[in-house]
Scaffold this active site. Structure first.
Site, PDB file in Angstrom:
ATOM      1  N   LYS A 229       0.865  -1.185   0.000  1.00  0.00           N
ATOM      2  CA  LYS A 229       0.000   0.000   0.000  1.00  0.00           C
ATOM      3  C   LYS A 229       0.901   1.234   0.000  1.00  0.00           C
ATOM      4  O   LYS A 229       1.931   1.252   0.691  1.00  0.00           O
ATOM      5  CB  LYS A 229      -0.895  -0.039   1.249  1.00  0.00           C
ATOM      6  CG  LYS A 229      -1.973   1.033   1.317  1.00  0.00           C
ATOM      7  CD  LYS A 229      -2.853   0.803   2.554  1.00  0.00           C
ATOM      8  CE  LYS A 229      -3.919   1.885   2.712  1.00  0.00           C
ATOM      9  NZ  LYS A 229      -4.768   1.666   3.909  1.00  0.00           N
TER      10      LYS A 229
ATOM     11  N   SER B 193      -9.782   2.045   3.071  1.00  0.00           N
ATOM     12  CA  SER B 193      -8.888   2.803   2.224  1.00  0.00           C
ATOM     13  C   SER B 193      -7.879   1.954   1.470  1.00  0.00           C
ATOM     14  O   SER B 193      -7.259   2.434   0.526  1.00  0.00           O
ATOM     15  CB  SER B 193      -8.115   3.815   3.082  1.00  0.00           C
ATOM     16  OG  SER B 193      -7.245   3.138   4.003  1.00  0.00           O
TER      17      SER B 193
ATOM     18  N   SER C 188     -10.285  -0.580   7.327  1.00  0.00           N
ATOM     19  CA  SER C 188      -9.732  -0.357   5.976  1.00  0.00           C
ATOM     20  C   SER C 188      -9.173  -1.593   5.300  1.00  0.00           C
ATOM     21  O   SER C 188      -8.922  -1.582   4.088  1.00  0.00           O
ATOM     22  CB  SER C 188      -8.634   0.704   6.028  1.00  0.00           C
ATOM     23  OG  SER C 188      -9.084   1.857   6.675  1.00  0.00           O
TER      24      SER C 188
END
Length: 482
Positions: A75, A150, A174
């Site tokens: 990420k 997210s 998330s």
């Protein structure tokens, strides 16, 4: 070679049996990743670095490592040495860290191959996958629906089979919510089990490093590689959950499962029945399953408490993003104007809204009225969870009661009496519990997950319970095919 349906363990077998080599696998992954760049799920591919590291791993690494030669995405809010790290925000465009996050270094040490950076909702703030500065990310199984966020890019790439695992971070849900929407496994370990050093912070009292995989056994492998105390992170601890891959099948029949009846009864009829059927199956398999109490007023407060705490902390943690120290700098006549213009141009609307609410909470008078009250209620939630875990070992809750919503539905609020269901996964962030979502139900290509929680630092138990439930449910290693 079509590698996309293979798990970490299956890829490992093929690598050590020399059915494929690390360089060939890395090139295949990069080729497949390049085909889906229009999805916006990828912020950056590091072709040359990945190939060079693959060559190095092939000659120097320990082939006994289960992550030897295994490709993955990070990420883009994990610091990666000499690789641009933007957290999907315009204000960090051009920022190249001189160091790796501890978790990235540990994966590298095990021989895992970083192939690129996955997109996210800007600075980790979103929950839907629509707020990356590079464009929206949609569900890989249906482009009219959200992927969830997210950690949207990481979820997308694992669900598509581009990589067998990817890193994520979880502040509210998330990792675990997009895992549910994409029919994959998403794990938020205990707070502090994996070092947060090098993770760009959103809300440090809630942020947790975690992963996506397509089965629970693979999750144990990446956790074994990354758990551990780190002197660079004051909140990290030495977790007793070790050798989780070896022990993944060892769930004791003495383990007690529990559920909150009001929560299950508030689900839609089909999903509710599926939960009660699963509880009966657990009983038939010799496990105790019991109903536990949880004060409804505390469940109803989850969303407000999460926003009060996380929005306030986000203002503080991102105060250094001013266009002076990192990333992109806007023009201005003086220091103040440069900062003002950099932040105005650099942040997206969702981030600005959260900063506004957070800054309001941090006002001296409002801290007493709002923020301090929120922290007190958080303490009550933690105490309520402590009572629950005195009665049972594993708490089962729903990450969602429906498939990924249509994009236009994301602004429609649920009925007030059931609104708490959309934020129920934050329970594990408030008390630092290990919490994992695995596939549970399917509607066509779309999934609905189930979430499993244990008390803090009982990560092995959480994974063992997830593995046992995965075997009962029977959904794993699926990918979204073109």
């Amino acid at each position: 070679m079509d590698y996309k349906k293979l798990s970490i363990l299956e890829l490992h077998e093929k690598l050590i049996n020399k059915e494929i080599n690390v360089l060939e696998l890395t090139k295949n992954v990069l080729a497949e990743a390049n085909k889906i760049k229009s999805s916006n799920a990828i912020n950056k591919l590091i072709d040359e670095k990945a190939i060079n590291f693959a060559k190095e791993v092939e000659t120097n690494s320990n082939i006994n490592s289960l992550l030897y030669g295994i490709p993955y995405f990070a990420k883009d809010n994990f610091a990666t040495k000499d690789i641009e790290t933007t957290s999907s925000s315009n204000i960090l465009k051009g920022y190249i860290p001189p160091f790796n996050a501890t978790s990235i270094s540990k994966l590298e040490k095990q021989g895992a191959i970083l192939v690129g950076k996955a997109a996210l909702d800007e600075l980790g703030m979103g929950g839907v996958g629509l707020y990356s500065c590079n464009g929206i990310i949609t569900n890989p199984a249906d482009d009219k629906r959200i992927v969830g966020g997210s950690s949207s890019g990481s979820a997308y790439l694992v669900a598509k089979g581009i990589v067998p695992f990817a890193t994520g971070s979880d502040t509210g849900d998330s990792i675990r919510k997009p895992a549910s929407f994409n029919n994959i496994v998403g794990f938020k370990p205990s707070y502090g089990a994996i070092s947060r050093y090098g993770l760009l912070p959103y809300s440090p009292s809630l942020d947790t490093v975690g992963f996506f995989t397509r089965n629970v056994t693979d999750m144990a492998i990446v956790c074994d590689a990354t758990f551990g105390y780190d002197t660079k992170d004051a909140t990290s601890h030495e977790n007793n959950s070790k050798n989780m891959f070896e022990k993944i099948e060892g769930l004791s029949k003495a383990v007690k499962f529990g559920y909150i009846k009001k929560v299950i009864d508030d689900l839609n009829e089909d999903v509710k029945n599926a939960y009660y059927n699963l509880f009966e199956t657990l009983k038939l398999n010799g496990f105790e399953v019991k109903e536990v109490e949880f004060k409804q007023e505390l469940l109803d407060s989850l969303s407000a408490i999460y926003k009060m705490i996380s929005f306030s902390e986000s203002v503080s943690t991102n105060a250094n993003l001013d266009g002076i120290k990192f990333g992109r700098r806007a023009t201005g006549a003086d220091y103040v104007e440069i900062i003002t213009n950099s932040r105005t141009e650099g942040f997206g609307e969702e981030v600005k809204q959260r900063f506004l609410v957070g800054a309001l909470n941090l006002n001296k008078e409002n801290q007493t009225i709002y923020l301090n009250k929120a922290k007190q209620v958080r303490r009550l939630i933690v105490e309520e969870l402590n009572k629950v875990f005195k009665e049972i070992d594993i708490l089962i809750i729903p990450p969602t009661d429906k498939i990924a919503p249509l994009i236009e539905e994301t602004k429609i609020k649920s009925t007030p009496e059931k609104e708490y269901l959309s934020d129920i996964l934050t329970l594990a962030n408030f008390n630092g519990s290990p919490s994992i979502t695995i596939p549970f139900l399917k509607e066509g290509k779309l999934g609905i997950g189930i979430n499993i929680n244990a008390k803090p630092k009982e990560d092995l138990l959480c994974l063992q319970a997830a593995k046992m439930l995965e075997d009962i449910i029977g959904i794993k290693n699926e990918i979204v095919e073109d």
